[in-house]
Enzyme design. Structure first.
Site, short mmCIF file in Angstrom:
data_model
loop_
_atom_site.label_atom_id
_atom_site.label_comp_id
_atom_site.label_asym_id
_atom_site.label_seq_id
_atom_site.Cartn_x
_atom_site.Cartn_y
_atom_site.Cartn_z
N GLU A 133 7.17 -6.62 5.35
CA GLU A 133 7.34 -5.46 6.08
C GLU A 133 8.02 -5.77 7.24
O GLU A 133 8.89 -5.23 7.95
CB GLU A 133 6.08 -4.59 6.03
N ARG B 246 -5.78 12.43 10.23
CA ARG B 246 -4.94 12.26 9.32
C ARG B 246 -5.88 11.79 7.90
O ARG B 246 -6.73 11.09 7.92
CB ARG B 246 -4.22 11.00 9.59
N ASP C 115 4.07 4.05 14.11
CA ASP C 115 2.79 4.18 14.25
C ASP C 115 2.11 2.92 13.94
O ASP C 115 1.93 2.52 12.84
CB ASP C 115 2.29 5.37 13.36
N ARG D 55 0.62 -1.16 0.00
CA ARG D 55 0.01 0.02 0.09
C ARG D 55 0.77 1.38 0.17
O ARG D 55 0.19 2.39 -0.27
CB ARG D 55 -1.00 -0.14 1.24
N GLU E 297 -5.23 9.87 5.47
CA GLU E 297 -4.94 8.65 4.93
C GLU E 297 -5.53 7.67 6.03
O GLU E 297 -5.55 6.47 5.76
CB GLU E 297 -3.50 8.40 4.82
N GLY F 196 7.61 7.14 12.72
CA GLY F 196 7.79 6.08 11.98
C GLY F 196 7.01 4.89 12.83
O GLY F 196 6.80 3.63 12.29
N ARG G 276 4.47 17.06 8.37
CA ARG G 276 5.33 16.39 9.39
C ARG G 276 6.57 15.71 8.69
O ARG G 276 6.54 15.59 7.33
CB ARG G 276 4.70 15.54 10.29
N SER G 277 7.68 15.48 9.36
CA SER G 277 8.73 14.79 8.70
C SER G 277 8.81 13.49 9.08
O SER G 277 7.89 12.95 9.41
CB SER G 277 10.24 15.61 9.14
#
Length: 520
Positions: free
Chosen positions: A480, A262, A296, A137, A264, A294, A190-191
């Site tokens: 992943e 968010r 999340d 995705r 998304e 990262g 955000r970064s």
């Protein structure tokens, strides 16, 4: 010729009318909410990644005229006016018989994307160079993923691809002032974990130290993003990503400039906000800040109850983030040293030293023998032990005694039959037990090697390699994340199912295979 000129004029008009920073929610008000709160797509990311077939103005005009008409269906309207995204990796089928090395080599092509393929109305950020996506995705480049993907590209001698991806990140730093989480407009608030300086260090192995000086302006600009407001803080205060600690030291936290759900994961966030005692805007900010990390999501961001509604990301000082910024400060110092410019070299070296001292003061737990998140609001260390604590080892921030204590914790607590655990909490979130992640294995292995804990580092590597290859031989996939319980148990949890591809898994596996001279 007239048609060509007309087409170019139209494209220029729409590019000016709809700047690429506009997100789907802004471009399609009302329609966005209707789609995201419906059950058309199982994943909210599908619609925000869809490509409009016409200008937003035309689509919105059509929607307003049709939505109340008899027989109107939202699903048919979306299908007619948008091109839905395909899974990253497409219809690729692996050939197990050719082995995992060939599989990874083939995936570099499968996961490669052309830089000029995005629509002017798409949420995809246009980039100057081709790039590689993680897969599944995740159809766009992600910031911290890219470093671990690049480890594999380096091993594959694909230096030009690495240069292109670094050039893309430098372009975004110049354009936006930072590198967003991913190359979508809805990530522009955000970064993500700042690995740019580590990417340059990796490329410098092939191209020399001129890489460091070449990108000095971008290093400085990224540093300015993370440190914005630091000079005006009062002790105990915070602004965006910076926090003034009780002793006046400056350390960093994760943050997001938006306090909205968010895009998304719009429905998820609205539903979750119903279960929190926080103000909605504070809750959304904490959720988004975890996205910047990262991680999340994982229990490290929750309070002692472990409930998602207690997420408190902005209240925590993470050791991994501050270790990465320590590396950024040292890299900036090195860029000046290479230029023979002693004054800024000394200044940035001093900044790095102050950060190291502050991290040891606030995040090191002698009782736990580990680097922990520090809650700056409560003025105490978080009780959550997570694998993020290994990051200071990668940059030699711990002393030898601390490193030895940490090695013991890794061996007796984190080390599982198939790799290193992420945490010891079963929260149902993906950044918790039983999931294991390639980046965390690599950071732990490299960190242990820095302190001559080579036997333990190798044991972790061999277990992780075996996990990856066993899974590949069974399924033909590199995924992943993995399950610490073994290859017959699927990794999962969180907001989306297991993803195939997978950029950072490929990169870390190839790096470890080559380092330990393992054929398969």
């Amino acid at each position: 010729m007239k048609k060509v000129l007309f087409g170019l004029s139209l494209l220029l008009f729409f590019n000016q009318a709809y700047p690429q920073s506009d997100t789907p929610r802004k471009l399609f008000p009302g329609l966005f909410e209707a789609v995201q709160l419906s059950d058309i797509f199982h994943d909210n990311k599908v619609f925000v990644d869809a490509t409009p077939k016409y200008s937003p103005a035309i689509i919105m005009e059509r929607y307003k005229k049709q939505k109340d008409q008899p027989g109107f269906t939202l699903e048919e309207f979306v299908s007619a006016d948008f091109t839905l995204p395909i899974t990253g990796g497409g219809e690729f089928k692996s050939d197990i018989s050719k082995g995992v090395r060939k599989h990874i080599d083939t995936l570099w092509q499968v996961l490669s994307r052309k830089h000029n393929s995005s629509s002017p109305y798409s949420s995809m950020i246009s980039l100057p160079n081709d790039f590689i996506i993680p897969g599944g995705r995740f159809r766009e480049t992600y910031y911290w993923d890219t470093y671990f993907t690049m480890l594999g590209l380096h091993e594959s001698h694909k230096t030009a691809v690495m240069e292109n991806m670094i050039s893309n990140f430098a372009y975004m730093i110049r354009k936006y002032g930072f590198i967003p989480t991913g190359t979508r407009t809805y990530y522009l608030s955000r970064s993500q974990a700042p690995f740019f300086s580590m990417m340059l260090e990796l490329l410098a192995k092939d191209k020399g130290n001129q890489v460091i000086t070449k990108y000095q302006p971008e290093l400085l600009k990224e540093y300015a993003f993370w440190m914005k407001g630091a000079g005006k803080l009062k002790t105990g205060g915070a602004y965006r990503n910076v926090v003034s600690m009780p002793g006046g030291e400056i350390l960093n936290r994760y943050w997001d400039d938006s306090d909205q759900p968010r895009e998304e994961a719009y429905k998820n966030d609205l539903d979750s906000a119903k279960k929190t005692r926080q103000k909605p805007e504070d809750f959304y900010r904490n959720v988004r800040a975890a996205g910047e990390s990262g991680w999340d999501f994982g229990s490290r961001w929750f309070d002692a109850t472990g409930e998602f509604g207690t997420i408190q990301t902005t209240s925590l000082i993470p050791p991994d983030l501050n270790a990465l910024l320590y590396h950024l400060e040292h890299t900036i110092a090195k860029s000046y040293q290479l230029q023979g410019n002693d004054i800024p070299y000394n200044a940035y070296s001093a900044k790095a030293l102050r950060r190291k001292e502050a991290l040891l003061k606030y995040c090191w737990s002698e009782r736990d023998a580990w680097f922990m998140d520090y809650n700056w609001k409560l003025k105490r260390i978080s009780p959550r032990l997570t694998i993020a604590g290994v990051f200071p080892l990668d940059f030699n921030m711990a002393n030898s005694k601390q490193a030895g204590m940490m090695a013991s914790v890794i061996e007796t607590k984190f080390l599982k039959p198939h790799g290193l655990a992420t945490s010891f909490v079963h929260s149902g979130q993906q950044w918790d037990s039983p999931n294991e992640w390639a980046p965390m294995q690599l950071m732990a292995i490299k960190g242990l090697q820095n302190y001559h804990q080579d036997t333990l580092a190798k044991e972790i590597a061999l277990r992780w390699i075996n996990t990856n290859i066993t899974e590949f031989k069974q399924t033909g996939k590199l995924t992943e994340k993995y399950n610490e319980g073994g290859n017959n148990m699927q990794a999962g949890g969180g907001e989306y199912p297991q993803q195939d591809g997978y950029g950072w898994t490929n990169g870390v596996l190839l790096c470890l295979l080559n380092y330990y001279h393992i054929q398969e």
